[in-house]
Design a protein around this motif. Structure first.
Motif, PDB file in Angstrom:
ATOM      1  N   UNK A 169       0.427  -1.227  -0.142  1.00 55.53           N
ATOM      2  CA  UNK A 169      -0.072  -0.057   0.031  1.00 55.53           C
ATOM      3  C   UNK A 169       1.538   1.256  -0.102  1.00 55.53           C
ATOM      4  N   UNK A 170       0.443   2.638   0.079  1.00 49.98           N
ATOM      5  CA  UNK A 170       1.305   3.987  -0.380  1.00 49.98           C
ATOM      6  C   UNK A 170       1.819   3.780   1.379  1.00 49.98           C
ATOM      7  N   UNK A 171       3.288   4.683   1.337  1.00 54.19           N
ATOM      8  CA  UNK A 171       3.486   4.656   2.594  1.00 54.19           C
ATOM      9  C   UNK A 171       3.470   6.158   3.338  1.00 54.19           C
ATOM     10  N   UNK A 172       2.940   5.944   4.647  1.00 57.27           N
ATOM     11  CA  UNK A 172       2.545   7.238   5.252  1.00 57.27           C
ATOM     12  C   UNK A 172       3.716   7.917   5.709  1.00 57.27           C
TER      13      UNK A 172
ATOM     14  N   UNK B  61       9.690   4.616  -4.139  1.00 57.07           N
ATOM     15  CA  UNK B  61       8.627   5.301  -4.954  1.00 57.07           C
ATOM     16  C   UNK B  61       7.430   5.540  -3.105  1.00 57.07           C
ATOM     17  N   UNK B  62       6.646   6.076  -3.005  1.00 55.34           N
ATOM     18  CA  UNK B  62       5.752   5.683  -1.643  1.00 55.34           C
ATOM     19  C   UNK B  62       5.044   4.482  -1.396  1.00 55.34           C
ATOM     20  N   UNK B  63       5.748   3.479  -1.897  1.00 57.27           N
ATOM     21  CA  UNK B  63       5.011   1.986  -0.849  1.00 57.27           C
ATOM     22  C   UNK B  63       5.336   1.214   0.002  1.00 57.27           C
ATOM     23  N   UNK B  64       4.376   0.821   0.187  1.00 58.93           N
ATOM     24  CA  UNK B  64       5.248   0.019   2.050  1.00 58.93           C
ATOM     25  C   UNK B  64       4.986  -1.640   1.260  1.00 58.93           C
TER      26      UNK B  64
ATOM     27  N   UNK C  63       5.200  -7.677   9.806  1.00 61.15           N
ATOM     28  CA  UNK C  63       6.667  -6.652   9.936  1.00 61.15           C
ATOM     29  C   UNK C  63       6.202  -5.894   8.879  1.00 61.15           C
ATOM     30  N   UNK C  64       6.719  -4.823   8.802  1.00 59.16           N
ATOM     31  CA  UNK C  64       6.765  -3.145   7.669  1.00 59.16           C
ATOM     32  C   UNK C  64       8.416  -3.151   6.973  1.00 59.16           C
ATOM     33  N   UNK C  65       8.112  -2.654   6.053  1.00 60.04           N
ATOM     34  CA  UNK C  65       9.366  -2.976   4.816  1.00 60.04           C
ATOM     35  C   UNK C  65       8.896  -1.728   3.980  1.00 60.04           C
ATOM     36  N   UNK C  66      10.153  -0.294   3.863  1.00 60.46           N
ATOM     37  CA  UNK C  66       9.373   0.529   2.627  1.00 60.46           C
ATOM     38  C   UNK C  66      10.156   0.024   1.343  1.00 60.46           C
TER      39      UNK C  66
ATOM     40  N   UNK D 152      -1.312   2.579   8.650  1.00 61.49           N
ATOM     41  CA  UNK D 152      -1.440   1.262   7.404  1.00 61.49           C
ATOM     42  C   UNK D 152      -1.877   0.438   6.669  1.00 61.49           C
ATOM     43  N   UNK D 153      -2.514  -0.074   8.311  1.00 56.80           N
ATOM     44  CA  UNK D 153      -3.753  -0.539   7.715  1.00 56.80           C
ATOM     45  C   UNK D 153      -5.163  -0.262   7.694  1.00 56.80           C
TER      46      UNK D 153
END
Length: 404
Positions: free
Chosen positions: A179-182, A205-208, A199-202, A252-253
């Motif tokens: 999804x798009x990155x906060x 671009x503007x995605x995560x 888990x969170x990984x950038x 993110x959610x």
């Protein structure tokens, strides 16, 4: 020499490129009618980057990926349990972990294949290991080598080793999403709770890219009253489980589209196969050693398999040498990944506290605690020197056909 590769995933495509570069005529059979984008990311660690370098794909991956950067494991409230820096990883292994969309990596590999090598919409329904004959829904093909990269529910594995028990449920279900990155600063983290992980990984671009797991029986879904397990229910379930965790998880959610959430139960091959080959057939990736994602090595080990197999397949006894080279290593990694997964499944409050305290102490008193435990995994190098980079074929005058 002719080779047939069954499966157009990352392992199969890496093998096809590697064999092509060594002079094989390669046909890749993929049952899907199109290589549809998969809404998930993949972390390519140093060992797999060097494997990709050896087939001329490393430069494109580095160009289109993002560097993972500093990373570590946190509690659900955000307190760090253990962490390491990108500089430490690069100094120790000569390369950083990079992250990109799986579809982007697939596109890079497809662009390195000869025109016409990939046959989409071709289902394999039978394999004769002795003759190297592959029966498809449109006819038969024969080759000197059959590479079975047909996934965790491999037809080839069942054909070659019918007595093997196959994959077993690892005790957790997993979600993946892109999804798009906060709009806040954060790095790559994996956070652990009681039986839960997120888990969170950038990405570039503007995605995560995110993944999550919960300790539940197999076959479940969160349907919000729907009988078909619709994606909308999975978003509500993720918010219920993780909406109170540390930033940026709640945002993110809230941002993610329900249709972007994938949910799959996790399985692994806990009992190793007796060999990774039989006759003219070699198994690789999930077909040979399906593992849980806790070490981030499923795809990476498939890429290792591919370049090792390509380097040995045209030698006398090459497939036996491939089994000898890959089976011990992947067996250890499957077991280690499963062990880490068991730590994330702990629910008893005392067991969780002991786990977290042990990690805190290990990180405090041992420099590069996380990295030292991964030396034998990330320190792997291809058995042959890297070949010179070759520019990917550019369709329609453009660059690699990726969605990155």
């Amino acid at each position: 020499m002719r080779a047939i590769v069954i499966g157009g995933g990352i392992g199969g495509l890496t093998a096809a490129v590697a064999l092509t570069r060594r002079g094989w005529s390669v046909t890749v059979l993929e049952q899907a009618p199109v290589l549809e984008p998969v809404g998930a990311g993949i972390a390519v660690s140093a060992n797999a980057l060097y494997a990709l370098d050896s087939i001329g794909a490393g430069a494109a991956v580095r160009r289109l990926a993002s560097i993972q950067g500093d990373a570590g494991i946190r509690r659900r409230d955000g307190k760090w349990l253990t962490r390491t820096s990108e500089a430490q990883a690069r100094e120790r292994y000569g390369a950083s972990i990079v992250v990109l969309l799986r579809a982007t990596l697939v596109g890079i590999l497809v662009d390195l294949l000869p025109e016409g090598a990939l046959r989409l919409g071709t289902a394999v329904i039978g394999i004769d290991a002795d003759t190297g004959t592959v029966t498809t829904d449109t006819g038969e093909l024969s080759a000197d080598l059959v590479v079975a990269a047909d996934g965790i529910h491999s037809l080839a594995r069942r054909t070659l080793f019918p007595a093997h028990p196959g994959p077993v449920y690892a005790g957790v279900t997993a979600w993946r999403l892109v999804t798009r990155r906060p709009e806040m600063d954060f790095g790559a983290t994996e956070s652990w709770g009681a039986g839960l992980a997120f888990g969170v990984t950038p990405l570039a671009g503007d995605l995560v890219y995110c993944y999550a797991s919960d300790t539940v029986p197999a076959g479940g879904s969160a349907a919000d009253g729907s009988a078909d397990g619709s994606a909308g229910g999975e978003k509500a379930e993720l918010i219920r489980l993780f909406g109170g965790w540390h930033d940026p998880i709640p945002q993110i959610l809230r941002n993610v589209e329900p249709a972007a959430i994938l949910r799959h139960d996790l399985y692994s091959l806990d009992e190793p196969l007796p060999a990774f080959h039989r006759g003219k057939v070699a198994l690789l990736g999930d077909a040979a050693h399906a593992m849980t994602p806790n070490l981030g090595q499923g795809g990476c080990q498939a890429m290792e398999d591919a370049v090792v197999l390509a380097g040995l397949a045209d030698r006398p006894g090459g497939l036996a040498a491939y089994t000898a080279a890959r089976r011990p290593r992947t067996t250890r990694i499957v077991a280690r990944s499963r062990a880490i997964g068991r730590l994330t499944r702990l629910r008893n409050p005392l067991a969780v506290a002991l786990r977290d305290t042990s990690m805190l102490l290990g990180d405090r008193f041992t420099r590069s605690f996380m990295l030292r435990r991964l030396d034998d995994v990330l320190g792997w190098r291809p058995p042959t020197p890297p070949e010179p980079e070759r520019a990917p074929r550019a369709p329609d005058g453009g660059g690699p056909a990726t969605d990155g």
